[in-house]
Write an enzyme that holds these catalytic residues in place. Structure first.
Site, PDB file in Angstrom:
ATOM      1  N   SER A  57     -41.384 -39.449   0.920  1.00  0.00           N
ATOM      2  CA  SER A  57     -41.671 -40.415   2.985  1.00  0.00           C
ATOM      3  C   SER A  57     -42.138 -41.719   2.186  1.00  0.00           C
ATOM      4  CB  SER A  57     -42.857 -39.414   3.027  1.00  0.00           C
ATOM      5  OG  SER A  57     -42.644 -38.168   3.547  1.00  0.00           O
ATOM      6  N   GLY A  58     -42.588 -42.616   2.407  1.00  0.00           N
ATOM      7  CA  GLY A  58     -43.563 -43.767   2.335  1.00  0.00           C
ATOM      8  C   GLY A  58     -42.383 -45.125   2.430  1.00  0.00           C
ATOM      9  N   LYS A 101     -29.999 -41.190  -2.158  1.00  0.00           N
ATOM     10  CA  LYS A 101     -30.610 -42.217  -2.840  1.00  0.00           C
ATOM     11  C   LYS A 101     -30.305 -42.498  -4.194  1.00  0.00           C
ATOM     12  CE  LYS A 101     -34.632 -43.595  -1.362  1.00  0.00           C
ATOM     13  NZ  LYS A 101     -35.086 -42.643  -0.904  1.00  0.00           N
ATOM     14  N   ASP A 106     -34.254 -37.025  -5.920  1.00  0.00           N
ATOM     15  CA  ASP A 106     -33.710 -35.980  -5.109  1.00  0.00           C
ATOM     16  C   ASP A 106     -31.797 -36.164  -5.565  1.00  0.00           C
ATOM     17  OD1 ASP A 106     -35.545 -37.245  -3.677  1.00  0.00           O
ATOM     18  OD2 ASP A 106     -34.467 -39.925  -3.077  1.00  0.00           O
ATOM     19  N   HIS A 220     -40.326 -47.576  -5.422  1.00  0.00           N
ATOM     20  CA  HIS A 220     -41.337 -46.375  -5.290  1.00  0.00           C
ATOM     21  C   HIS A 220     -41.984 -47.295  -6.363  1.00  0.00           C
ATOM     22  CE1 HIS A 220     -38.158 -43.459  -4.767  1.00  0.00           C
ATOM     23  NE2 HIS A 220     -38.950 -43.619  -3.978  1.00  0.00           N
ATOM     24  N   THR A 514     -68.100 -74.481  22.128  1.00  0.00           N
ATOM     25  CA  THR A 514     -67.456 -74.872  22.317  1.00  0.00           C
ATOM     26  C   THR A 514     -66.944 -76.547  22.143  1.00  0.00           C
ATOM     27  OG1 THR A 514     -66.675 -75.893  24.302  1.00  0.00           O
ATOM     28  CG2 THR A 514     -65.990 -73.161  24.197  1.00  0.00           C
TER      29      THR A 514
END
Length: 585
Positions: A57-58, A101, A106, A220, A514
């Protein structure tokens, strides 16, 4: 350079699941297998090929924002049992294409799950296909000869094209071969101002200095290919990035068979921490450079497709489209059609679905709005050179005061007041250099100042200044004497009428914290005394007094008043008026 290390979450241990629950809330089509962190379409059409992806994740909206996804913890691959459960949930009549990927974790975990599933279901072994995407050109062939290129944002083009083909009813082999072809013809390079911070880890500081960028970072937090200092303009950076993507002479980094003047799809991807404003500038610069190199850019996609948490950078991806009749390739028309097909997934950004038109066709004709001198009275001041010198002095003082005013506004407002006033001052100096502001034609000079305020400054301050000076030009003309010479009385009446007109467009009245406070003090005092020094002193006192005022209007009305008064921060806009009047004798 210090990085953002603060996060808004319940717990780092529940962050991924909490995020997936939010995704399901957005898209009612989805279902969540919470223990395994799997998101999938709950009413799947089992007569069509299923797509599955995933990884750490990420990188949201990848992967769960596009297809069925198995999610690991931040930057960590899911385990094989999670993936195997995902394959079971997506089981269908036509088969499943797994797209991952090119990262070791993975490939190992998704590959292991595929083989385990095939061992348990031998009759379905040939209905699971595996596609690996490695599109990162930062890792050369020699360095990555064993592991290959990392997978980056080009992966989402594989998702989209394969997903659209599966949705149309394409066979397992058709979806697999098309996805594989696309994976072999994408190239991506990333660039960032710094690394990112992983929730739950110790606060970190980037090893990049404030003047450095890094080219070729992984998603990463892996270090990049090159560091560049000082930070180049986009017009210098983009050509370097395109060289890395399209070079055919660098044998170590020539991964995709570009030939020059190719037909491509451009994907500009936000790595998580870039503003949309800056990303738009990147898109424009890349498109211009591709045009200059003779590429045919058939589609441009831009947005957050694959992030690295809050990394302050972007990546460029080029998909090389096939030439007509290219052996073993889908047609360019088919690939573009698949890219253009509308889809109901939250991760895919809007795209036009058409080829960009020539830049020249999108440029409006130049505006011709110069003031004709015959339209205004010829009025001059007695000492025209002194007038011009005073305006120059005031403008230069405003530019010098920019850091101080910016610091004030970073506490009392939105931080842009100093830069806005500086831009106006620089615009006034430019108009003086071009002869549009001088004491010899006072009305045209005041109108030019009003125009600078409108165009160079912009925003609320620019509008207020422009209204005041436009009204002042009207007042000068209305009250001018027959001989065209200015007097203290004419100035007094013109200033009074200009302030009255300004009041019709703003509710601010002194004391309001102002720019109206010092402006009104100046006008009221000058109207009474006809003495500039006394009026400027009154304006200065009013600006100083804003330190202790409660904000009633303007930028400071939205800021905690107790803090402003405690720190005795004057109003930045009022301070700008003070600087001008202190130097405009």
């Amino acid at each position: 350079m210090s990085l953002q290390s603060k996060h808004l979450l319940n717990s780092t241990s529940t962050l991924v699941v909490d995020s997936l629950k939010g995704l399901c809330a957005i898209n009612p089509q989805l279902a969540l297998d919470e223990p395994n962190k799997i998101v999938y379409v709950k009413s799947q059409d089992k007569s069509k090929v299923a797509l599955m992806c995933g990884g750490g994740s990420g990188h949201e909206p990848a992967h769960a924002g596009f297809v069925g996804a198995v999610c690991g913890n931040v930057f960590a691959s899911p385990n094989a049992s999670q993936v195997r459960r995902g394959i079971e949930l997506l089981d269908n009549d036509k088969g499943t294409v797994i797209i991952v990927k090119n990262y070791t974790g993975d490939i190992l975990n998704f590959g292991l799950a595929k083989e385990q599933y095939a061992a348990l279901h031998p009759d379905k072994a040939d209905r699971i296909k595996f596609v690996i995407v490695g599109d990162d050109v930062a890792v050369g062939k020699e360095q990555g000869k064993l592991v290959g290129r990392r997978g980056l944002a080009g992966t989402v083009l594989v998702y989209k094209i394969a997903g659209a083909l599966a949705h149309r009813g394409g066979s397992l082999d058709e979806v697999y071969t098309t996805a594989t072809w696309v994976a072999d013809h994408v190239a991506t390079i990333g660039v960032s101002l710094g690394h990112t911070h992983v929730p739950g880890t110790a606060p970190m500081s980037s090893d990049l200095s404030s003047s450095e960028i890094e080219i070729g970072l992984g998603i990463h937090n892996e270090s990049g290919h090159t560091r560049v200092s000082p930070i180049p303009k986009l017009s210098e950076l983009v050509p370097q990035l395109l060289d890395l993507l399209t070079s055919t002479t660098d044998r170590d980094r020539s991964f995709v068979p570009f030939k020059g003047k190719d037909n491509v799809v451009l994907l500009v991807n936000n790595l998580g921490g870039m503003s949309e404003l800056e990303l738009g500038g990147v898109v424009g610069e890349v498109r211009k450079e591709l045009d200059a190199r003779g590429f045919v850019t058939s589609r441009i996609l831009s947005g957050s497709f694959m992030t690295s948490l809050n990394m302050p950078g972007f990546s460029l991806t080029l998909l090389l489209l096939p030439t007509k009749g290219e052996a073993g390739a889908p047609s360019a028309a088919q690939l573009l059609s698949l890219l253009d097909e509308r889809c109901e997934v939250p991760g895919w950004k809007w795209s036009s679905g058409s080829t960009p038109v020539a830049v020249s066709q999108q440029v409006a004709p130049a505006q011709q709005t110069q003031v004709r001198k015959a339209d205004v009275k010829q009025i001059s001041v007695s000492e025209s050179k002194v007038f011009t010198q005073s305006v120059v002095k005031a403008a230069q003082a405003l530019i010098k005061a920019e850091p101080e005013i910016t610091q004030m506004d970073s506490i009392a407002g939105d931080g842009d007041c100093g830069l806005t006033l500086k831009a106006g001052a620089e615009g006034v100096l430019s108009q003086i250099d071009s002869g549009n502001i001088s004491g010899e034609n006072l009305v045209n000079s005041i109108i030019s100042i009003a125009k600078v305020a409108e165009e160079a400054m912009g925003g609320t301050s620019g509008a207020l200044y422009s209204i005041f000076f436009s009204a002042l030009a009207q007042g000068v003309q209305f009250n001018a004497s027959q001989d065209g010479k200015m007097t203290q009385e004419i100035w007094s009446e013109a200033l009074k009428s200009a302030l009255a007109k300004l009041y019709t467009y703003t509710r601010a009245r002194p004391p309001s914290r102002t720019l109206v406070d010092p402006l009104a003090a100046f006008v009221d005092t000058f109207t009474t005394t006809k003495n500039y020094s006394e009026a400027a002193a009154a304006a200065s006192k009013a600006a100083e007094a804003t330190r202790d005022l409660q904000a009633k209007a303007g930028r400071s009305a939205y800021v905690e008043n107790d803090r402003l008064i405690q720190e005795r921060i004057p109003d930045p806009g009022a301070w700008g008026v003070k600087v001008i009047l202190d130097n405009l004798a």
